[in-house]
Design an enzyme around this catalytic site. Structure first.
Site, PDB file in Angstrom:
ATOM      1  N   LYS A  19       0.861  -1.180   0.000  1.00 54.08           N
ATOM      2  CA  LYS A  19       0.000   0.000   0.000  1.00 54.08           C
ATOM      3  C   LYS A  19       0.901   1.235   0.000  1.00 54.08           C
ATOM      4  O   LYS A  19       1.655   1.468   0.950  1.00 54.08           O
ATOM      5  CB  LYS A  19      -0.926   0.015   1.218  1.00 54.08           C
ATOM      6  CG  LYS A  19      -1.875   1.212   1.243  1.00 54.08           C
ATOM      7  CD  LYS A  19      -2.789   1.145   2.450  1.00 54.08           C
ATOM      8  CE  LYS A  19      -3.729   2.343   2.502  1.00 54.08           C
ATOM      9  NZ  LYS A  19      -4.623   2.303   3.682  1.00 54.08           N
ATOM     10  N   LYS A  64      -2.155  -1.626  -3.679  1.00 59.03           N
ATOM     11  CA  LYS A  64      -3.029  -0.446  -3.650  1.00 59.03           C
ATOM     12  C   LYS A  64      -2.174   0.812  -3.736  1.00 59.03           C
ATOM     13  O   LYS A  64      -1.191   0.923  -2.988  1.00 59.03           O
ATOM     14  CB  LYS A  64      -3.830  -0.455  -2.346  1.00 59.03           C
ATOM     15  CG  LYS A  64      -4.766   0.741  -2.163  1.00 59.03           C
ATOM     16  CD  LYS A  64      -5.480   0.651  -0.818  1.00 59.03           C
ATOM     17  CE  LYS A  64      -6.405   1.859  -0.636  1.00 59.03           C
ATOM     18  NZ  LYS A  64      -7.084   1.828   0.672  1.00 59.03           N
TER      19      LYS A  64
END
Length: 325
Positions: free
Chosen positions: A199, A251
């Site tokens: 992320k 992400k």
């Protein structure tokens, strides 16, 4: 009749829609998709999110309704994010059985049973008054290990509320192992963990912060990944897999398709990617200005994420796509 001797004519496989569909290498199905949804505490009507056209903060009733729609359309699951009325330094609403996220999980699970995967975002940023994904120490820094203790409690609370899958998104070191142990010790060994493994500290989260009414001051660069790094993502992903993650996630999606491909090739568990709020906002803004074909761009971006290696895609377009756009 051709005037050239061309033994290789790749265009033969593009001559008609039927031909193109037959030889297509990548496809996206509703069962590949997860719909992120926001539920606001004590809301009596849905609240539109200005930077995410078509997305709202749901009431409990509309949350249940959209979850049923997702189930009926064949979408794999919904990922719930809570928007509480009050927040504190410890994010105590995250572990409260009567906190909005746990109430929302319970309501959706009661409505859909096992016919739709009910997923909970496991992070403190929605519940802390400072907006960080963990609690702070005396110097104002995010305290990794103190945060892990709260994550363990959150995991049990969400499992008790009925979540099939937990999505730890805080990027704390060791979070997957701690969460897995807490679930197993509490008798929730069948609850799966989808680790937000790679992320990145991205500019693409801006609209999401409007959606959860984030109070963040500063940034999350000390715990989310540096966008300049690629190899680091494999280390994070492999650590999560070793600690018991059932699925891994990258992400954002589109700016990190190279990372997604790397992780998908290395992993032995399913890999997801999250088409985040900023990715959606760019599509919507360009389409609103008449610069792109909106529906084609939605299909193309989802296909590119699948093509890069994701078997699961979190996208705000999940329900619309499942209904055929």
């Amino acid at each position: 009749m051709s005037t050239h001797d061309l033994p290789h004519r790749p265009r033969r496989l593009r001559t008609s829609p039927v031909m193109r569909n037959m030889v297509a290498e990548t496809s996206v199905a509703p069962s590949d998709l997860i719909l992120p949804v926001f539920v606001r505490e004590n809301a009596t009507e849905n609240t539109p999110i200005s930077s995410m056209p078509g997305v709202v903060q749901h009431t409990l009733d509309s949350l249940v309704d959209v979850s049923k729609q997702a189930r009926d359309a064949g979408v794999a699951g919904v990922m719930l994010f809570g928007v509480p009325e009050t927040r504190d330094a410890q994010g105590s609403g995250s572990i409260d059985p009567d906190g909005i996220l746990n109430v929302g999980l319970r309501a959706v699970r009661d409505a859909v049973g096992d016919d739709l995967l009910v997923m909970g975002d496991l992070c403190l940023d929605e519940f802390t008054d400072h907006g960080h994904c963990g609690v702070l120490d005396a110097q104002g820094r995010v305290d990794n290990d103190a945060t892990l203790d709260i994550y363990a409690q959150m995991a049990v609370a969400q499992a008790q509320a009925g979540a099939h899958v937990l999505g730890p998104s805080g990027m704390m070191d060791g979070q997957i192992g701690v969460i897995r142990a807490a679930l197993d010790l509490s008798g929730h060994d069948d609850v799966a963990v989808m680790a937000y493994s790679a992320k990145y500290a991205s500019a693409a989260y801006g609209p999401f912060r409007e959606a959860v009414q984030s109070s963040l001051q500063g940034d999350r660069a000390t715990y989310q990944q540096d966008p300049r790094n690629r190899t680091e993502s494999l280390r994070e992903a492999m650590l999560d897999e070793e600690q018991g993650a059932d699925m891994l996630m990258v992400k954002p999606a589109l700016p990190y398709l190279d990372v997604l491909s790397d992780v998908a090739q290395a992993a032995t568990v399913p890999v997801a990617a999250y088409q985040v709020s900023g990715e959606m906002a760019m599509i919507e803004a360009a389409a609103a200005n008449g610069w792109i074909d909106r529906e084609r761009m939605i299909r193309e971006t989802l296909t590119s994420i699948k093509r890069a290696g994701a078997s699961i895609v979190l996208t705000y377009y999940a329900l619309e796509f499942a209904r055929g756009l």
